[in-house]
Scaffold this active site. Structure first.
Site, mmCIF file in Angstrom:
data_model
loop_
_atom_site.group_PDB
_atom_site.id
_atom_site.type_symbol
_atom_site.label_atom_id
_atom_site.label_comp_id
_atom_site.label_asym_id
_atom_site.label_seq_id
_atom_site.Cartn_x
_atom_site.Cartn_y
_atom_site.Cartn_z
ATOM 1 N N ARG A 184 26.590 103.422 22.951
ATOM 2 C CA ARG A 184 27.832 102.819 23.410
ATOM 3 C C ARG A 184 29.056 103.533 22.854
ATOM 4 O O ARG A 184 30.045 103.758 23.580
ATOM 5 C CB ARG A 184 27.857 101.328 23.053
ATOM 6 C CG ARG A 184 29.133 100.574 23.467
ATOM 7 C CD ARG A 184 29.621 100.909 24.859
ATOM 8 N NE ARG A 184 28.584 100.802 25.877
ATOM 9 C CZ ARG A 184 28.661 101.340 27.073
ATOM 10 N NH1 ARG A 184 29.709 102.085 27.412
ATOM 11 N NH2 ARG A 184 27.694 101.192 27.951
ATOM 12 N N LYS A 213 67.253 109.662 21.739
ATOM 13 C CA LYS A 213 67.199 108.770 22.891
ATOM 14 C C LYS A 213 68.472 107.929 22.970
ATOM 15 O O LYS A 213 69.358 108.038 22.117
ATOM 16 C CB LYS A 213 65.942 107.901 22.803
ATOM 17 C CG LYS A 213 64.660 108.746 22.848
ATOM 18 C CD LYS A 213 63.418 107.903 22.727
ATOM 19 C CE LYS A 213 63.128 107.114 23.975
ATOM 20 N NZ LYS A 213 62.748 107.995 25.102
ATOM 21 N N GLU A 221 67.946 112.833 25.348
ATOM 22 C CA GLU A 221 67.779 112.106 26.605
ATOM 23 C C GLU A 221 69.145 111.745 27.168
ATOM 24 O O GLU A 221 69.990 111.194 26.454
ATOM 25 C CB GLU A 221 66.958 110.843 26.354
ATOM 26 C CG GLU A 221 66.801 109.929 27.552
ATOM 27 C CD GLU A 221 66.121 108.631 27.167
ATOM 28 O OE1 GLU A 221 64.885 108.622 27.100
ATOM 29 O OE2 GLU A 221 66.833 107.627 26.926
ATOM 30 N N ASP A 240 66.651 111.436 32.400
ATOM 31 C CA ASP A 240 65.951 110.161 32.542
ATOM 32 C C ASP A 240 66.338 109.431 33.822
ATOM 33 O O ASP A 240 67.519 109.157 34.067
ATOM 34 C CB ASP A 240 66.259 109.280 31.328
ATOM 35 C CG ASP A 240 65.409 108.023 31.299
ATOM 36 O OD1 ASP A 240 64.198 108.122 31.573
ATOM 37 O OD2 ASP A 240 65.951 106.941 31.008
#
Length: 291
Positions: free
Chosen positions: A108, A175, A205, A226
């Site tokens: 697994r 950002k 950004e 963006d």
């Protein structure tokens, strides 16, 4: 100038070993594989074959191999394909032989890694096919499953995609919230340039062409455009004149990526290749040897 083909990506052995150990500990718990212990003779041996049930791209062979090795170093693991290889339904990808109990106990964990990573590689290839014929590279983001970032980003490479930064420490990406606190794009970029070493890239950004011009004037290494329309992306490419590396992000999906790529941007980043991929259907069939 002709671009040389990229060398294949590679996972470091310590990362693989540690991750697989933790996964096996999680699965085996305190008592081990009680079902296998209860039903299979200790001395039983078997041959198991891992095979795929749908078309895709393989990733994660090293993790599958390590799962069987950690359970029993005497198991024989024969990889029949390599990571990054295209497979079809019914293809066998690995053969494992040895103690049947130990094969079952590692199954697994091996499959979980293979299915997940191969799904990401396969979905990345779907996105790459959409930008074929353009110069754009499809990049993953930091939107990854906690604890699996190295493997998911590796899977993106197996699918033909590219990696954005791996974490907060390997590149500066300014950002909108950084800009809000710093006061302006220029202030944030200048502060970053004063802080960064000479080898560290600075990307910023921006949401509009006014911010884009400000980022170029401030000397950003790269600019993330963006949520801009293809029309605005084309205008940004025209204004850039090769000054900074341009990346498009936001609203990227299989319907929009072609038009984004045709705008002329160099990079297109999307979280979908890591966060929205489906596992590739891979199974393991076992045959008991007659002794």
């Amino acid at each position: 100038m002709t671009n040389s083909p990229a060398h294949p990506a590679e996972l470091s052995a310590p990362i693989v070993e540690q991750a697989v150990r933790n996964a096996l500990l999680e699965d085996l718990g305190m008592a081990g594989d009680v079902t296998t212990q209860a039903t299979l003779p200790k001395e039983a041996v078997a041959v198991a074959v891992m095979n795929v049930r749908e078309p895709g791209i393989i990733a994660g062979i090293d993790l599958a191999r390590e799962a069987f090795r950690q359970i029993d170093p005497t198991l024989t693991f024969e990889a029949l394909v390599t990571d990054g290889e295209i497979v079809s339904p019914g293809d066998n990808i690995a053969r494992i032989s040895g103690n049947a109990r130990h094969i079952m106990s590692a199954e697994r964990v091996a499959l979980n890694y293979m299915c997940h990573m191969s799904g990401i590689a396969s979905y990345t290839r779907v996105f790459m096919n959409e930008v074929d014929g353009t110069d754009a590279k499809v990049c993953c983001t930091r939107k990854t499953t906690p604890g699996l970032r190295a493997f998911e980003k590796y899977a993106v490479k197996c699918g033909g995609g590219s990696n954005h930064r791996f974490g907060l420490d390997d590149a500066i990406l300014i950002k909108d919230n950084h800009i809000a606190v710093a006061g302006s794009v220029s202030a944030a970029v200048h502060a970053a340039r004063a802080f960064a070493g000479h080898l560290m890239s600075i990307e910023v950004e921006v949401d509009n062409l006014e911010q884009f011009a400000e980022a170029l004037d401030a000397g950003a290494t790269a600019v993330l455009l963006d949520n801009m329309s293809p029309k605005k992306l084309r205008e940004a490419v025209r204004l850039n004149k090769g000054q900074a590396r341009l990346e498009a992000s936001g609203g990227v999906d299989l319907k929009s990526i072609r038009k984004i790529a045709e705008s002329g941007v160099e990079f297109i980043s999307t979280s979908k290749i890591t966060m929205a991929s489906m596992p590739l259907d891979i199974g393991l069939d076992i045959e008991v040897e007659n002794t």
